[in-house]
Design a protein around this motif. Structure first.
Motif, PDB file in Angstrom:
ATOM      1  N   ALA A 177      86.852 -41.866 -59.103  1.00  0.00           N
ATOM      2  CA  ALA A 177      86.519 -43.108 -59.800  1.00  0.00           C
ATOM      3  C   ALA A 177      85.465 -43.905 -59.046  1.00  0.00           C
ATOM      4  O   ALA A 177      84.566 -44.512 -59.640  1.00  0.00           O
ATOM      5  CB  ALA A 177      87.784 -43.951 -59.987  1.00  0.00           C
ATOM      6  N   PHE A 215      81.415 -44.484 -59.365  1.00  0.00           N
ATOM      7  CA  PHE A 215      80.787 -45.615 -60.051  1.00  0.00           C
ATOM      8  C   PHE A 215      81.383 -46.965 -59.664  1.00  0.00           C
ATOM      9  O   PHE A 215      80.667 -47.962 -59.633  1.00  0.00           O
ATOM     10  CB  PHE A 215      80.884 -45.436 -61.574  1.00  0.00           C
ATOM     11  CG  PHE A 215      79.855 -44.498 -62.139  1.00  0.00           C
ATOM     12  CD1 PHE A 215      78.600 -44.949 -62.497  1.00  0.00           C
ATOM     13  CD2 PHE A 215      80.142 -43.157 -62.295  1.00  0.00           C
ATOM     14  CE1 PHE A 215      77.642 -44.083 -63.021  1.00  0.00           C
ATOM     15  CE2 PHE A 215      79.201 -42.275 -62.812  1.00  0.00           C
ATOM     16  CZ  PHE A 215      77.939 -42.736 -63.176  1.00  0.00           C
ATOM     17  N   PHE A 229      79.067 -49.129 -66.912  1.00  0.00           N
ATOM     18  CA  PHE A 229      79.216 -47.757 -66.415  1.00  0.00           C
ATOM     19  C   PHE A 229      80.516 -47.619 -65.624  1.00  0.00           C
ATOM     20  O   PHE A 229      81.253 -46.643 -65.768  1.00  0.00           O
ATOM     21  CB  PHE A 229      78.032 -47.373 -65.519  1.00  0.00           C
ATOM     22  CG  PHE A 229      76.787 -46.982 -66.264  1.00  0.00           C
ATOM     23  CD1 PHE A 229      76.680 -45.732 -66.855  1.00  0.00           C
ATOM     24  CD2 PHE A 229      75.724 -47.862 -66.372  1.00  0.00           C
ATOM     25  CE1 PHE A 229      75.533 -45.356 -67.538  1.00  0.00           C
ATOM     26  CE2 PHE A 229      74.576 -47.501 -67.056  1.00  0.00           C
ATOM     27  CZ  PHE A 229      74.472 -46.252 -67.644  1.00  0.00           C
ATOM     28  N   TRP A 231      83.761 -45.287 -66.795  1.00  0.00           N
ATOM     29  CA  TRP A 231      84.096 -44.215 -65.859  1.00  0.00           C
ATOM     30  C   TRP A 231      85.526 -44.361 -65.337  1.00  0.00           C
ATOM     31  O   TRP A 231      86.260 -43.377 -65.217  1.00  0.00           O
ATOM     32  CB  TRP A 231      83.107 -44.230 -64.700  1.00  0.00           C
ATOM     33  CG  TRP A 231      83.274 -43.118 -63.708  1.00  0.00           C
ATOM     34  CD1 TRP A 231      83.855 -43.200 -62.474  1.00  0.00           C
ATOM     35  CD2 TRP A 231      82.855 -41.753 -63.848  1.00  0.00           C
ATOM     36  NE1 TRP A 231      83.821 -41.999 -61.834  1.00  0.00           N
ATOM     37  CE2 TRP A 231      83.220 -41.077 -62.651  1.00  0.00           C
ATOM     38  CE3 TRP A 231      82.214 -41.041 -64.854  1.00  0.00           C
ATOM     39  CZ2 TRP A 231      82.951 -39.725 -62.447  1.00  0.00           C
ATOM     40  CZ3 TRP A 231      81.942 -39.699 -64.649  1.00  0.00           C
ATOM     41  CH2 TRP A 231      82.314 -39.045 -63.460  1.00  0.00           C
ATOM     42  N   ILE A 240      88.178 -41.273 -65.887  1.00  0.00           N
ATOM     43  CA  ILE A 240      88.727 -40.583 -64.705  1.00  0.00           C
ATOM     44  C   ILE A 240      90.210 -40.884 -64.543  1.00  0.00           C
ATOM     45  O   ILE A 240      91.002 -40.009 -64.168  1.00  0.00           O
ATOM     46  CB  ILE A 240      87.950 -40.993 -63.435  1.00  0.00           C
ATOM     47  CG1 ILE A 240      86.518 -40.448 -63.491  1.00  0.00           C
ATOM     48  CG2 ILE A 240      88.652 -40.486 -62.176  1.00  0.00           C
ATOM     49  CD1 ILE A 240      86.419 -38.938 -63.545  1.00  0.00           C
ATOM     50  N   LEU A 287      75.132 -42.813 -60.039  1.00  0.00           N
ATOM     51  CA  LEU A 287      75.758 -41.512 -59.813  1.00  0.00           C
ATOM     52  C   LEU A 287      75.269 -40.867 -58.522  1.00  0.00           C
ATOM     53  O   LEU A 287      76.066 -40.362 -57.720  1.00  0.00           O
ATOM     54  CB  LEU A 287      75.459 -40.585 -60.995  1.00  0.00           C
ATOM     55  CG  LEU A 287      75.983 -39.153 -60.889  1.00  0.00           C
ATOM     56  CD1 LEU A 287      77.508 -39.140 -60.823  1.00  0.00           C
ATOM     57  CD2 LEU A 287      75.499 -38.322 -62.074  1.00  0.00           C
TER      58      LEU A 287
END
Length: 418
Positions: free
Chosen positions: A52, A55, A75, A79, A83, A198
């Motif tokens: 996790a 991000f 984002f 994410w 996740i 990322l």
């Protein structure tokens, strides 16, 4: 920096006390087997957190001043949810499903909260960072009291239900504070922003994940070879290690926030060395205190199963000191975006832990796990020291506080007591 550093240290010390209160309560409430279950579930949660944090972790801090909040936070939230559901689902194929829903709840809520807290770090809002890190312990304890003594739900699952409730409440309140300075009508998902998050995130988290495996692999070896009870006993000794690391993590967070917002490389190195000095001496002091406590006291506080805690702390102490200092240096490298060395040092420690655990843990049990962890910590820290002192001059006084620095610390303490 010094004022933020001191306040962060105070908040972390408070967290340390609260965390030990939780450890003492859980060992007496649910015993060594219950503490073992908590340790394994939290270890699983930590593994999920590393994915996790690609991000929601240091990417949030690093890019907080480089992009608008509306560009990076969406984002992180998406994410965190993906996740938080996907990884526990994968775990469920190899583990009992009893704690699956708790793990999903913990994963999603903790990751969402982490995104907000790391955004505060990047914005140099250390006050809010300190507030929410302390509240995570305080609110968790409050919910445990409500669930166990008001609702009368006394299973070890109460621990996880309280934690999910805590994360949810704090996420909502922190998100509300973020909306005051961000216009979420301008939310955007751009490829360029996402790729930068990322790229930075996976590099920092690959190192952190390797270091986590280095720290926690012994839990899984002990569970496999010696059973869940040995994990519960061993985890209390590890809890002492991580409590002592409170000091270096306090220094590291403030240092990281300062370094990522600084353009003066010499100043960043000097601040790192000051943090190293404080971390080394304070950690040494805490280790000395822990080793002065009689073994009988540990058994009296945590329960009769935990008499070996002092011996575990003794065997771990060289590694505790090494990691406490290298934590500071590691955050310096992350702050200047030199991430390769973090992967190298973590990988070196992990390979040693993995290979030696197969031979030593089955034969020596918890003592073997302690020796492996300590040696691995020293090895990985040594790699980081070597690289840091390649780019700067090594001096013995880097580990000794000057009279001037001592005077500043004393004045800060006296000022804060008034």
């Amino acid at each position: 920096m010094k004022e933020a550093l001191f306040k962060t240290f105070v908040s972390r010390f408070l967290i340390l006390l609260l965390n030990f209160g939780l450890v003492i309560y859980s060992t007496n409430m649910w015993g060594s087997s219950g503490k073992g279950v908590i340790s394994i579930v939290i270890a699983d949660l930590t593994i999920i957190s590393f994915f996790a944090n690609i991000f929601v972790g240091s990417s949030m801090s690093y890019f907080a001043r480089k992009f608008r909040t509306e560009e990076i936070l969406p984002f992180a939230y998406v994410w965190a949810i993906l996740i938080g559901i996907l990884i526990p689902l994968i775990f469920s194929f190899s583990r009992a499903a009893e704690y699956f829903y708790f793990l999903v709840g913990l994963s999603v809520t903790s990751s969402l909260l982490t995104a907000n807290i790391n955004l505060f770090v990047g914005q140099q809002n250390i006050k809010l960072f300190n507030l929410y890190t302390v509240l995570q312990q305080v609110v968790h304890i409050l919910f445990i009291i409500i669930i166990i003594y008001v609702i009368k739900f006394t299973s070890v699952k109460a621990y996880f239900a309280a934690q999910i409730s805590c994360f949810t409440i704090l996420f909502i309140t922190s998100a509300f504070q973020i909306t005051k300075s961000a216009d979420f009508k301008k939310i955007s998902f751009t490829k360029g922003t996402g790729s930068k998050l990322l790229n930075y995130g996976w590099k920092t988290q690959s190192s952190a994940f390797l270091q986590f495996l280095n720290n926690r692999l012994s839990f899984y070896f002990l569970e496999y070879f010696k059973g869940i009870v040995s994990v519960g006993i061993f985890s209390v000794g590890i809890a002492f290690s991580e409590a002592v690391w409170t000091v270096s993590r306090s220094l590291s967070v403030v240092l990281y926030s300062d370094v990522v917002n600084s353009t003066d490389s010499k100043d960043a190195i000097e601040k790192t060395k000051i943090s190293v000095r404080i971390s080394f001496l304070v950690t040494l002091f805490f280790i000395f205190i822990m080793l002065m406590i009689p073994a009988e006291w540990y058994a009296m506080v945590f329960g009769k199963d935990f008499r070996q805690t002092k011996e575990i702390v003794l065997l771990l102490s060289p590694g505790i000191l090494a990691i406490a200092v290298s934590n500071v240096i590691g955050y310096y490298f992350a702050g200047v975006n030199k991430l390769r060395i973090l992967n190298v040092k973590s990988l070196a420690g992990l390979i040693f832990t993995l290979v030696s655990s197969f031979y030593i843990v089955p034969e020596w049990g918890m003592k073997g796990a302690c020796l492996i962890n300590s040696a691995s910590y020293c090895l990985s820290s040594g790699v980081l020291f070597w690289r840091f002192y390649q780019i700067t001059e090594f001096r013995i006084r880097d580990f000794i506080l000057s009279k001037k620095e001592m005077d500043i610390l004393i004045r800060k303490m006296l000022k804060n007591k008034e």
